[in-house]
Design an enzyme around this catalytic site. Sequence first.
Site, mmCIF file in Angstrom:
data_model
loop_
_atom_site.group_PDB
_atom_site.id
_atom_site.type_symbol
_atom_site.label_atom_id
_atom_site.label_comp_id
_atom_site.label_asym_id
_atom_site.label_seq_id
_atom_site.Cartn_x
_atom_site.Cartn_y
_atom_site.Cartn_z
ATOM 1 N N GLN A 84 0.796 -1.223 0.000
ATOM 2 C CA GLN A 84 0.000 0.000 0.000
ATOM 3 C C GLN A 84 0.832 1.278 0.000
ATOM 4 O OE1 GLN A 84 -2.636 -1.806 3.264
ATOM 5 N NE2 GLN A 84 -4.068 -0.491 2.197
ATOM 6 N N HIS A 104 -1.946 -5.213 -12.546
ATOM 7 C CA HIS A 104 -1.514 -5.023 -13.934
ATOM 8 C C HIS A 104 -2.450 -5.737 -14.910
ATOM 9 C CE1 HIS A 104 2.781 -4.236 -12.253
ATOM 10 N NE2 HIS A 104 2.018 -3.183 -12.200
ATOM 11 N N ASP A 114 2.299 0.512 -8.041
ATOM 12 C CA ASP A 114 3.643 0.577 -8.637
ATOM 13 C C ASP A 114 4.511 1.637 -7.958
ATOM 14 O OD1 ASP A 114 2.711 -1.322 -10.336
ATOM 15 O OD2 ASP A 114 2.967 -0.157 -12.194
ATOM 16 N N ARG A 169 3.876 0.258 12.801
ATOM 17 C CA ARG A 169 3.622 -1.063 12.239
ATOM 18 C C ARG A 169 3.726 -0.981 10.715
ATOM 19 N NH1 ARG A 169 -2.012 -3.818 11.183
ATOM 20 N NH2 ARG A 169 -1.247 -5.755 10.310
ATOM 21 N N HIS A 195 1.147 -9.292 4.733
ATOM 22 C CA HIS A 195 -0.046 -8.447 4.588
ATOM 23 C C HIS A 195 -0.567 -8.624 3.151
ATOM 24 C CE1 HIS A 195 -2.098 -4.781 6.496
ATOM 25 N NE2 HIS A 195 -2.726 -4.935 5.334
ATOM 26 N N GLU A 197 -5.171 -10.196 8.901
ATOM 27 C CA GLU A 197 -6.558 -10.427 8.474
ATOM 28 C C GLU A 197 -6.741 -11.579 7.487
ATOM 29 O OE1 GLU A 197 -8.466 -6.871 7.086
ATOM 30 O OE2 GLU A 197 -8.322 -5.891 9.026
ATOM 31 N N ASN A 200 -7.898 -5.627 14.428
ATOM 32 C CA ASN A 200 -8.192 -4.540 13.488
ATOM 33 C C ASN A 200 -9.689 -4.293 13.558
ATOM 34 O OD1 ASN A 200 -5.547 -4.639 12.687
ATOM 35 N ND2 ASN A 200 -5.953 -5.332 10.596
ATOM 36 N N TYR A 207 -12.920 -1.458 12.599
ATOM 37 C CA TYR A 207 -13.360 -0.223 11.953
ATOM 38 C C TYR A 207 -14.841 0.066 12.177
ATOM 39 C CZ TYR A 207 -8.943 -0.229 9.369
ATOM 40 O OH TYR A 207 -7.613 -0.202 9.044
ATOM 41 N N GLU A 258 -5.204 -1.728 14.064
ATOM 42 C CA GLU A 258 -5.745 -0.832 13.037
ATOM 43 C C GLU A 258 -7.077 -0.291 13.514
ATOM 44 O OE1 GLU A 258 -6.111 -2.178 8.964
ATOM 45 O OE2 GLU A 258 -4.271 -3.351 9.134
HETATM 46 C C1 NOJ Z 1 -7.497 -3.522 6.927
HETATM 47 C C2 NOJ Z 1 -6.297 -3.834 6.097
HETATM 48 O O1 NOJ Z 1 -5.370 -4.530 6.893
HETATM 49 C C3 NOJ Z 1 -5.655 -2.626 5.462
HETATM 50 O O2 NOJ Z 1 -4.740 -3.069 4.526
HETATM 51 C C4 NOJ Z 1 -6.727 -1.745 4.844
HETATM 52 O O3 NOJ Z 1 -6.175 -0.679 4.143
HETATM 53 C C5 NOJ Z 1 -7.636 -1.269 5.953
HETATM 54 N N1 NOJ Z 1 -8.292 -2.414 6.526
HETATM 55 C C6 NOJ Z 1 -8.719 -0.298 5.475
HETATM 56 O O4 NOJ Z 1 -9.542 -0.938 4.575
#
Ligand code: NOJ
Length: 499
Positions: free
Chosen positions: A42, A62, A75, A100, A145, A190, A330, A332, A397
């Site tokens: 990322q 790609h 890229d 991290r 990851h 994850e 993690n 959200y 996260e």
């Molecule tokens: C969890 C993922 O580990 C991470 O790569 C992602 O960007 C975030 N969630 C947000 O979607």
Amino acid sequence: MASYLFLRVAVSFIFIVTYIFATDTSSFPKNFLLGTSSSAYQIEGAWNESDKGESIWDWWTHENPNFISDGSNGDVACDSFHKYKEDVKLLNDLKVDFYRFSISWSRILPTGYANVINQEGLNYYKNLIDELLANGIEPFVTLYHWDHPEIFERMGGWTNEMMVEWISDYARIVFKELSPKVKYFATLNEPNVLCEEGYETKIKAPGKNLGSPGVFLCMHNMLKAHAKIYHIYDEEFRKHRNGTIGIVLPCSGALPKYLNDTAAVDMHFQFKCGWIAHAIFSNTGDYPQIMKSHVAENSKLAGYPRSLLPELSSEWVQYIKGTSDFFGLNHYSTWLVETVPRTKEQEWYAYSGVKESRDPSWPKAASKWLNVVPSGFREIINKIAREYDNPPIYILENGFSDRCCTFDYLRISYLHSYIKAMLLAIYEDGCNVQAYSVWSLLDNFEWSAGYTERFGLIHVNFTDSNRKRTPKWSMDWYKDVIATRKLNFTWELPTIIHI
Ligand code: NOJ
């Protein structure tokens, strides 16, 4: 008069004593760790530089740009491969305790196998680690990851049990090279998301689209791989820095759609979080019993000769049990959950018996799966604590997406309310949360959303070849939280009209 005065003094004394000894629920506990998180694909870019091999994400983006919202790829991403010193400077400005990041397997082992070690790739991580340590920041290394070498995908990727061996060989090299300076390791990030979106469906690389049989097999092999990596570290490398290692699981919150439907909440938990967590953190090990019987029953009903959930032998159950020093969480967002009858069209529901929905009143982020529900965060922390004997929890996260702007008050509002919920889980509910990390330091490549959804505390201009970084308001806010070790003011959640 004298007795009145005495009463006043006594009451004031009680107030002062209460004030001094009362728990301040807006401050972080002593030794609590604060950080930010990222991942290799990322942010790094340099996808084919310094002898790096091809990963599944290089291949996927790609070959299938149409699967990425803006047709983009990683890229160049944030170009952190070249700009890591600038990133560390920003981290130093924040004064985080840890950072991290993940290692790109194919940057260290360009053939995928352990036969060729790419020194230049390795040096990148060694330099990053040295830079972090020189700035008083602990490196927190995720081994995997989602970006394994493409060559292994051509052999089935996570549906091939050999992945357990291949990733263990890679892990051993990383430990050998990096564990003398790294105290915190995460094994896999994850597994559920990768297996559901990369093997069951085709939202993410490697886009296998294998349906339910694919996701069960993928999870099975990832669970075994995690355990093997843990044992390698524990037996051969832990001594280097008396370090700690664990898995990172995505556990969303679940609130009952209908009051008292606790069965739906529990079923949801066992099928999502518990799928891997039960095998590692429970006293009995293995997959959750409710999941085993439910999947077996539904597989039979669907005409399969055996359960789609593979069996773990008793040797594997014992080998996997207890293989995480912390619960890497993690988190959200949250779902409303309800028990629904089995239907043919909805495969996932068919196996769990639970349907997810959202309350329309919940504020939204830019990512369609992300609603703002801090109470769900407190709930899930509590559920994990109750299920698994209050393990140390590291929140690895937590973050909010938008589509623009450095004046990101919605992000501040989100983070503030979530941290507040976490502190209540610690102080009022007695949960053992020891670390918290914001996703993410920088805006970055958000997988199938490309660069359209931004999670960073720092804005990155992706049209600028220099990938200029500009701190957002949330960076200042987090800096203040870290400096004072406290949530300093109440931030009202503004109504989100559009993002
Ligand atoms: C969890 C993922 O580990 C991470 O790569 C992602 O960007 C975030 N969630 C947000 O979607």
